[in-house]
Design a protein around this motif. Structure first.
Motif, PDB file in Angstrom:
ATOM      1  N   CYS A 136       0.837  -1.216   0.000  1.00 62.32           N
ATOM      2  CA  CYS A 136       0.000   0.000   0.000  1.00 62.32           C
ATOM      3  C   CYS A 136       0.864   1.255   0.000  1.00 62.32           C
ATOM      4  O   CYS A 136       0.576   2.228  -0.718  1.00 62.32           O
ATOM      5  CB  CYS A 136      -0.935  -0.013   1.206  1.00 62.32           C
ATOM      6  SG  CYS A 136      -2.197  -1.297   1.145  1.00 62.32           S
ATOM      7  N   ALA A 140       1.070   4.100  -2.926  1.00 57.85           N
ATOM      8  CA  ALA A 140       0.795   5.500  -2.598  1.00 57.85           C
ATOM      9  C   ALA A 140       1.927   6.428  -3.045  1.00 57.85           C
ATOM     10  O   ALA A 140       1.709   7.621  -3.256  1.00 57.85           O
ATOM     11  CB  ALA A 140       0.571   5.648  -1.094  1.00 57.85           C
ATOM     12  N   GLU A 141       3.145   5.877  -3.169  1.00 54.96           N
ATOM     13  CA  GLU A 141       4.308   6.655  -3.609  1.00 54.96           C
ATOM     14  C   GLU A 141       4.904   5.973  -4.849  1.00 54.96           C
ATOM     15  O   GLU A 141       6.006   5.419  -4.804  1.00 54.96           O
ATOM     16  CB  GLU A 141       5.356   6.728  -2.496  1.00 54.96           C
ATOM     17  CG  GLU A 141       4.885   7.390  -1.220  1.00 54.96           C
ATOM     18  CD  GLU A 141       4.903   8.906  -1.341  1.00 54.96           C
ATOM     19  OE1 GLU A 141       5.489   9.410  -2.319  1.00 54.96           O
ATOM     20  OE2 GLU A 141       4.330   9.566  -0.460  1.00 54.96           O
TER      21      GLU A 141
END
Length: 204
Positions: A136, A140-141
């Motif tokens: 996750c 997200a990055e």
């Protein structure tokens, strides 16, 4: 017409040093798009503290492990017949023990058919650890490379990923069980096969 119900999922992880159990529930949507069933996001319902994986000499103690499973499930009040699916993972040095296959058979006898994986390939363990620990964060990055280190009793497994995808995995025999000491002392109680090789190479 689609129907939905809550189901129980059980996960077991037997590693070189510790073993753990996780009970979760999820919403099962049946008869959705294309007539296929879909499982919603699992919600943790019961997660007892991990325990040290029981050994008898140099093999996993099957009887002690069976008793531990019962001790975990008793306070949860859940019987095998109530479970929708069961997953079991045997990793690290535990996967290389002579009775590792018997452990998988023990779980199958208790809970019926399930997904039982024996991670003989440590890079599989590294890949799974990345997905469980930082997928996750990686998604997200997406522009940032993420390195996950899974440090266990027998191996330390790095996995490099970007955008949620694993790019490279590895494994090295660095872990807590290679040199085992009597608690609270400096007395050496035992070595793994790799620990013996290292001690021999160092002429210790």
């Amino acid at each position: 017409m689609a129907s939905a119900r809550d189901v129980l999922l059980l996960g077991l992880d037997f590693g070189s040093t510790t073993s753990s159990l996780l009970l979760a529930s999820a919403r099962l949507e049946a008869g959705g798009a294309g007539g296929r069933s879909a499982l919603g996001t699992p919600v943790v319902r019961f997660q007892p503290d991990p325990v040290f994986t029981p050994y008898r000499a140099e093999v996993i103690d099957e009887l002690a492990l069976a008793e531990q499973i019962d001790a975990w499930l008793a306070p949860a009040g859940v019987g095998p017949e109530e479970l929708f699916a069961t997953g079991c993972l045997v990793t690290g040095l535990a996967a290389s023990r002579s009775n590792a296959a018997a452990i998988a058979a023990l779980v199958e006898r208790r809970f019926g058919e399930g997904v039982i994986a024996r991670a003989d390939d440590p890079c599989l363990e590294s890949w799974l650890a990345f997905l469980g620990s930082c997928e996750c964060l990686s998604r997200a990055e997406p522009a940032r490379a993420v390195l996950n280190l899974d440090i266990g009793g027998g191996t330390t497994n790095p996995a490099l990923g970007r955008g949620g995808a694993v790019l490279a995995t590895g494994s090295c025999f660095v872990g807590a069980r290679h040199f085992r000491f009597t608690p609270g002392s400096y007395r050496l109680a035992g070595l793994s096969a790799w620990g013996e090789r290292l001690a021999g190479a160092l002429e210790v």
